[in-house]
Design a protein around this motif. Structure first.
Motif, PDB file in Angstrom:
ATOM      1  N   PHE A 118       0.856  -1.193   0.000  1.00 30.51           N
ATOM      2  CA  PHE A 118       0.000   0.000   0.000  1.00 30.51           C
ATOM      3  C   PHE A 118       0.888   1.238   0.000  1.00 30.51           C
ATOM      4  CE2 PHE A 118      -2.652   3.307   1.842  1.00 30.51           C
ATOM      5  CZ  PHE A 118      -3.838   3.116   1.138  1.00 30.51           C
ATOM      6  N   PRO A 119       0.576   2.248  -0.803  1.00 27.05           N
ATOM      7  CA  PRO A 119       1.429   3.445  -0.874  1.00 27.05           C
ATOM      8  C   PRO A 119       1.544   4.144   0.488  1.00 27.05           C
ATOM      9  CG  PRO A 119      -0.146   3.426  -2.689  1.00 27.05           C
ATOM     10  CD  PRO A 119      -0.542   2.311  -1.760  1.00 27.05           C
ATOM     11  N   PHE A 120       2.751   4.179   1.015  1.00 28.24           N
ATOM     12  CA  PHE A 120       3.013   4.759   2.324  1.00 28.24           C
ATOM     13  C   PHE A 120       2.689   6.248   2.349  1.00 28.24           C
ATOM     14  CE2 PHE A 120       6.167   5.913   5.778  1.00 28.24           C
ATOM     15  CZ  PHE A 120       5.437   5.341   6.798  1.00 28.24           C
ATOM     16  N   LYS A 121       2.883   6.929   1.219  1.00 28.51           N
ATOM     17  CA  LYS A 121       2.638   8.371   1.144  1.00 28.51           C
ATOM     18  C   LYS A 121       1.192   8.717   1.481  1.00 28.51           C
ATOM     19  CE  LYS A 121       3.578   7.732  -3.364  1.00 28.51           C
ATOM     20  NZ  LYS A 121       4.076   6.560  -2.834  1.00 28.51           N
ATOM     21  N   VAL A 122       0.254   7.864   1.119  1.00 27.89           N
ATOM     22  CA  VAL A 122      -1.163   8.117   1.421  1.00 27.89           C
ATOM     23  C   VAL A 122      -1.365   8.180   2.931  1.00 27.89           C
ATOM     24  CG1 VAL A 122      -3.500   7.165   1.248  1.00 27.89           C
ATOM     25  CG2 VAL A 122      -1.968   7.068  -0.730  1.00 27.89           C
ATOM     26  N   ILE A 123      -0.753   7.253   3.633  1.00 22.62           N
ATOM     27  CA  ILE A 123      -0.920   7.188   5.089  1.00 22.62           C
ATOM     28  C   ILE A 123      -0.163   8.314   5.784  1.00 22.62           C
ATOM     29  CG2 ILE A 123      -0.495   5.762   7.132  1.00 22.62           C
ATOM     30  CD1 ILE A 123      -2.847   4.911   5.212  1.00 22.62           C
ATOM     31  N   THR A 124       1.013   8.681   5.279  1.00 26.28           N
ATOM     32  CA  THR A 124       1.740   9.776   5.927  1.00 26.28           C
ATOM     33  C   THR A 124       0.951  11.073   5.837  1.00 26.28           C
ATOM     34  OG1 THR A 124       3.077  10.378   3.970  1.00 26.28           O
ATOM     35  CG2 THR A 124       3.971   8.695   5.443  1.00 26.28           C
ATOM     36  N   ILE A 125       0.396  11.333   4.666  1.00 30.79           N
ATOM     37  CA  ILE A 125      -0.389  12.560   4.479  1.00 30.79           C
ATOM     38  C   ILE A 125      -1.667  12.511   5.313  1.00 30.79           C
ATOM     39  CG2 ILE A 125      -1.706  13.908   2.786  1.00 30.79           C
ATOM     40  CD1 ILE A 125       0.535  13.102   0.744  1.00 30.79           C
ATOM     41  N   MET A 126      -2.347  11.367   5.316  1.00 32.51           N
ATOM     42  CA  MET A 126      -3.578  11.234   6.109  1.00 32.51           C
ATOM     43  C   MET A 126      -3.292  11.347   7.605  1.00 32.51           C
ATOM     44  SD  MET A 126      -5.799   8.372   4.100  1.00 32.51           S
ATOM     45  CE  MET A 126      -7.090   8.437   5.313  1.00 32.51           C
ATOM     46  N   SER A 127      -2.135  10.863   8.040  1.00 29.67           N
ATOM     47  CA  SER A 127      -1.787  10.958   9.467  1.00 29.67           C
ATOM     48  C   SER A 127      -1.677  12.412   9.900  1.00 29.67           C
ATOM     49  CB  SER A 127      -0.481  10.212   9.736  1.00 29.67           C
ATOM     50  OG  SER A 127      -0.635   8.836   9.504  1.00 29.67           O
ATOM     51  N   GLY A 128      -1.068  13.228   9.062  1.00 28.45           N
ATOM     52  CA  GLY A 128      -0.991  14.656   9.378  1.00 28.45           C
ATOM     53  C   GLY A 128      -2.334  15.334   9.266  1.00 28.45           C
ATOM     54  N   TRP A 129      -3.069  14.951   8.246  1.00 32.16           N
ATOM     55  CA  TRP A 129      -4.388  15.538   7.988  1.00 32.16           C
ATOM     56  C   TRP A 129      -5.346  15.291   9.144  1.00 32.16           C
ATOM     57  CZ3 TRP A 129      -8.529  12.482   5.258  1.00 32.16           C
ATOM     58  CH2 TRP A 129      -9.661  13.259   5.003  1.00 32.16           C
ATOM     59  N   THR A 130      -5.290  14.074   9.706  1.00 35.07           N
ATOM     60  CA  THR A 130      -6.209  13.739  10.796  1.00 35.07           C
ATOM     61  C   THR A 130      -5.684  14.153  12.162  1.00 35.07           C
ATOM     62  OG1 THR A 130      -5.282  11.522  11.048  1.00 35.07           O
ATOM     63  CG2 THR A 130      -7.149  11.761   9.534  1.00 35.07           C
ATOM     64  N   GLY A 131      -4.470  14.678  12.208  1.00 34.92           N
ATOM     65  CA  GLY A 131      -3.911  15.109  13.484  1.00 34.92           C
ATOM     66  C   GLY A 131      -3.451  13.964  14.360  1.00 34.92           C
ATOM     67  N   MET A 132      -3.024  12.865  13.754  1.00 34.16           N
ATOM     68  CA  MET A 132      -2.508  11.743  14.538  1.00 34.16           C
ATOM     69  C   MET A 132      -1.351  12.241  15.408  1.00 34.16           C
ATOM     70  SD  MET A 132      -0.667   8.329  13.087  1.00 34.16           S
ATOM     71  CE  MET A 132      -1.383   6.823  13.661  1.00 34.16           C
ATOM     72  N   ASN A 133      -1.247  11.718  16.601  1.00 37.33           N
ATOM     73  CA  ASN A 133      -0.159  12.069  17.505  1.00 37.33           C
ATOM     74  C   ASN A 133       1.173  11.850  16.790  1.00 37.33           C
ATOM     75  OD1 ASN A 133       1.989  11.071  19.531  1.00 37.33           O
ATOM     76  ND2 ASN A 133       0.547  12.263  20.758  1.00 37.33           N
ATOM     77  N   LEU A 134       2.023  12.871  16.769  1.00 42.71           N
ATOM     78  CA  LEU A 134       3.268  12.810  16.013  1.00 42.71           C
ATOM     79  C   LEU A 134       4.211  11.722  16.535  1.00 42.71           C
ATOM     80  CD1 LEU A 134       4.913  13.962  13.697  1.00 42.71           C
ATOM     81  CD2 LEU A 134       5.829  15.670  15.283  1.00 42.71           C
TER      82      LEU A 134
END
Length: 192
Positions: A118-134
């Motif tokens: 699965f493209p990792f870039k999708v999850i990295t961007i979504m993690s920031g977008w959703t405000g996942m704990n850094l």
């Protein structure tokens, strides 16, 4: 468009500064580039098996740093671009619910995307977008990408060229099945 990028990536494995190219590819793959660093890692490790751990370490470090850029893209540009669009469509409430669900399962999402095709870039961007704990994002990315790159390095170091076809064709599937089994196990333990 993808084939020329793939061919360029493969050619870079034989460049004198291949480690720098690997770092660059690993970095940008985590946020924008469509070709995974494994394509570059495999011929590099086959050419110099004694450097397998260094190659995997470079890919890991650069990928996690690139993942932070992807996280930043999601975190910094969502409000300026995504949120106004969703507000005009009346979808803000749906996005708030999605953010909550994503962050509840965020560790598993990052781990799954980090080791599977699965493209990792999708999850990295979504993690920031959703405000996942850094901190959670960084820890999950380190574990997932470390597992992926060091398993590939270990297999190539141990078995050499004969394992290449297996890695290129089936390792992503095996990682995916492993994650499914792991999550299934946790679900069974939780609800039984």
């Amino acid at each position: 468009m993808i084939r020329p990028l793939y061919d360029w990536t493969i050619r870079q494995a034989y460049h004198p500064r291949a480690l720098w190219v690997l770092a660059f590819v690993s970095f940008i793959e985590a946020s924008v580039f469509p070709i995974p660093p494994d394509v570059l890692m495999i011929p590099m490790i086959l050419a110099r098996p004694s450097r397998a751990w260094l190659i995997a370490g470079v890919a890991l470090a650069a990928s996690v740093l690139g993942g932070l850029v992807g996280y930043g893209i999601g975190a910094l540009f969502y409000e300026q671009i995504g949120q106004p669009i969703l507000a005009t469509m009346g979808k803000e409430a749906a996005m708030a619910e999605f953010n909550t669900r994503f962050n509840e399962m965020g560790v598993w999402v990052v781990l799954t995307a980090g080791v599977t095709p699965f493209p990792f870039k999708v999850i990295t961007i979504m993690s920031g977008w959703t405000g996942m704990n850094l901190a959670t994002f960084i820890a999950s990315a380190l574990i997932a990408r470390g597992l992926r790159f060091f398993v590939v390095a270990a297999l190539l170091w141990k078995f050499g060229a004969p394992i290449r076809a297996f890695i290129e064709r089936r390792l992503g599937l095996l990682f995916t099945l492993f994650v499914i089994a792991l999550v299934g196990g946790f679900i069974l333990v939780r609800y039984l």
